[in-house]
Design a protein around this motif. Sequence first.
Motif, PDB file in Angstrom:
ATOM      1  N   ILE A  14       0.837  -1.203   0.000  1.00 41.02           N
ATOM      2  CA  ILE A  14       0.000   0.000   0.000  1.00 41.02           C
ATOM      3  C   ILE A  14       0.872   1.254   0.000  1.00 41.02           C
ATOM      4  O   ILE A  14       0.606   2.211  -0.732  1.00 41.02           O
ATOM      5  N   VAL A  15       1.916   1.266   0.813  1.00 43.90           N
ATOM      6  CA  VAL A  15       2.833   2.416   0.831  1.00 43.90           C
ATOM      7  C   VAL A  15       3.449   2.604  -0.553  1.00 43.90           C
ATOM      8  O   VAL A  15       3.539   3.729  -1.053  1.00 43.90           O
ATOM      9  N   ASN A  16       3.841   1.523  -1.192  1.00 47.40           N
ATOM     10  CA  ASN A  16       4.433   1.623  -2.532  1.00 47.40           C
ATOM     11  C   ASN A  16       3.434   2.157  -3.552  1.00 47.40           C
ATOM     12  O   ASN A  16       3.791   2.966  -4.410  1.00 47.40           O
ATOM     13  N   VAL A  17       2.191   1.727  -3.474  1.00 45.81           N
ATOM     14  CA  VAL A  17       1.163   2.246  -4.380  1.00 45.81           C
ATOM     15  C   VAL A  17       0.982   3.741  -4.149  1.00 45.81           C
ATOM     16  O   VAL A  17       0.916   4.526  -5.097  1.00 45.81           O
ATOM     17  N   GLU A  22       2.312   9.179  -6.803  1.00 43.83           N
ATOM     18  CA  GLU A  22       2.881  10.530  -6.766  1.00 43.83           C
ATOM     19  C   GLU A  22       4.195  10.611  -7.550  1.00 43.83           C
ATOM     20  O   GLU A  22       4.887  11.615  -7.497  1.00 43.83           O
ATOM     21  N   ASP A  23       4.543   9.527  -8.249  1.00 41.27           N
ATOM     22  CA  ASP A  23       5.807   9.439  -8.978  1.00 41.27           C
ATOM     23  C   ASP A  23       7.011   9.670  -8.069  1.00 41.27           C
ATOM     24  O   ASP A  23       7.970  10.339  -8.428  1.00 41.27           O
ATOM     25  N   LEU A  24       6.938   9.107  -6.870  1.00 36.76           N
ATOM     26  CA  LEU A  24       8.005   9.254  -5.889  1.00 36.76           C
ATOM     27  C   LEU A  24       8.633   7.888  -5.657  1.00 36.76           C
ATOM     28  O   LEU A  24       7.969   6.970  -5.201  1.00 36.76           O
ATOM     29  N   ASN A  25       9.898   7.770  -5.964  1.00 31.74           N
ATOM     30  CA  ASN A  25      10.552   6.468  -5.861  1.00 31.74           C
ATOM     31  C   ASN A  25      11.429   6.313  -4.628  1.00 31.74           C
ATOM     32  O   ASN A  25      11.604   5.221  -4.145  1.00 31.74           O
ATOM     33  N   VAL A  62      -2.432  -3.962  -5.249  1.00 31.81           N
ATOM     34  CA  VAL A  62      -1.946  -3.099  -6.323  1.00 31.81           C
ATOM     35  C   VAL A  62      -2.753  -1.801  -6.402  1.00 31.81           C
ATOM     36  O   VAL A  62      -2.534  -0.976  -7.283  1.00 31.81           O
ATOM     37  N   GLY A  63      -3.673  -1.630  -5.462  1.00 30.26           N
ATOM     38  CA  GLY A  63      -4.472  -0.419  -5.396  1.00 30.26           C
ATOM     39  C   GLY A  63      -5.270  -0.404  -4.107  1.00 30.26           C
ATOM     40  O   GLY A  63      -5.400  -1.431  -3.433  1.00 30.26           O
ATOM     41  N   GLY A 121      -0.463   2.192 -12.119  1.00 23.65           N
ATOM     42  CA  GLY A 121      -0.846   2.573 -13.479  1.00 23.65           C
ATOM     43  C   GLY A 121      -1.203   1.405 -14.370  1.00 23.65           C
ATOM     44  O   GLY A 121      -2.132   1.490 -15.177  1.00 23.65           O
ATOM     45  N   SER A 122      -0.503   0.294 -14.226  1.00 22.29           N
ATOM     46  CA  SER A 122      -0.762  -0.871 -15.079  1.00 22.29           C
ATOM     47  C   SER A 122      -2.124  -1.513 -14.806  1.00 22.29           C
ATOM     48  O   SER A 122      -2.581  -2.349 -15.582  1.00 22.29           O
ATOM     49  N   HIS A 123      -2.775  -1.122 -13.723  1.00 25.45           N
ATOM     50  CA  HIS A 123      -4.065  -1.711 -13.358  1.00 25.45           C
ATOM     51  C   HIS A 123      -5.207  -0.697 -13.474  1.00 25.45           C
ATOM     52  O   HIS A 123      -6.332  -1.002 -13.084  1.00 25.45           O
TER      53      HIS A 123
END
Length: 183
Positions: A14-17, A22-25, A62-63, A121-123
């Motif tokens: 969830i944190v990664n999603v 936010e386009d933050l890596n 994934v979301g 984004g892929s989902h």
Amino acid sequence: MAIRMYKKEDYDNIVNVCLDSEDLNEHKTPINQYIKLMFCRYYIEKEPENCVVVTDDNDKAVGYVYGASDYDTYHKNMEEYLMGISEVANGKYVPDAYVEMYNHYIYKDEYPAHLHIDIFGSHRSKGYGSDMINAFCDNLKNKGIKGVMLIVGVENTRAQKFYERNGFKLLDKKDTGYAYGKK
């Protein structure tokens, strides 16, 4: 793909999603710390019962749609996260945090709940967002919550159309974002 309620094992995904949306890596930059505290950790730590996820075929989240079911409880519990936000970048993001909270406060009587939604984004554009919104709103209705609202970016017309298709009504237009609500 499945829609289900959040489980503790979903935390990191969830944190990664949240950060991916936010386009933050880099997880340790000040803006990422702020995003995690303001828009992620509170909800999955304090109100996990209000978190719906979509999972891939391996049951990996994934979301999500999550939120606070009651603004006053959210405001009270958010204090500890605001302390963390004040420590990020010498308090640079504190005004942003209060604007975000105020944007929810002004609608709390008619729309005591608010939500956030993100999906990799892929989902996207496959109906999962609508499915999660429906499951989230059903969860609130089962608890007797009379309304839910959200703020969407002024220039995010795609999201505005998405919320309107999902039964949300435009409540107000402000420089800080457009408020939508659903009962």
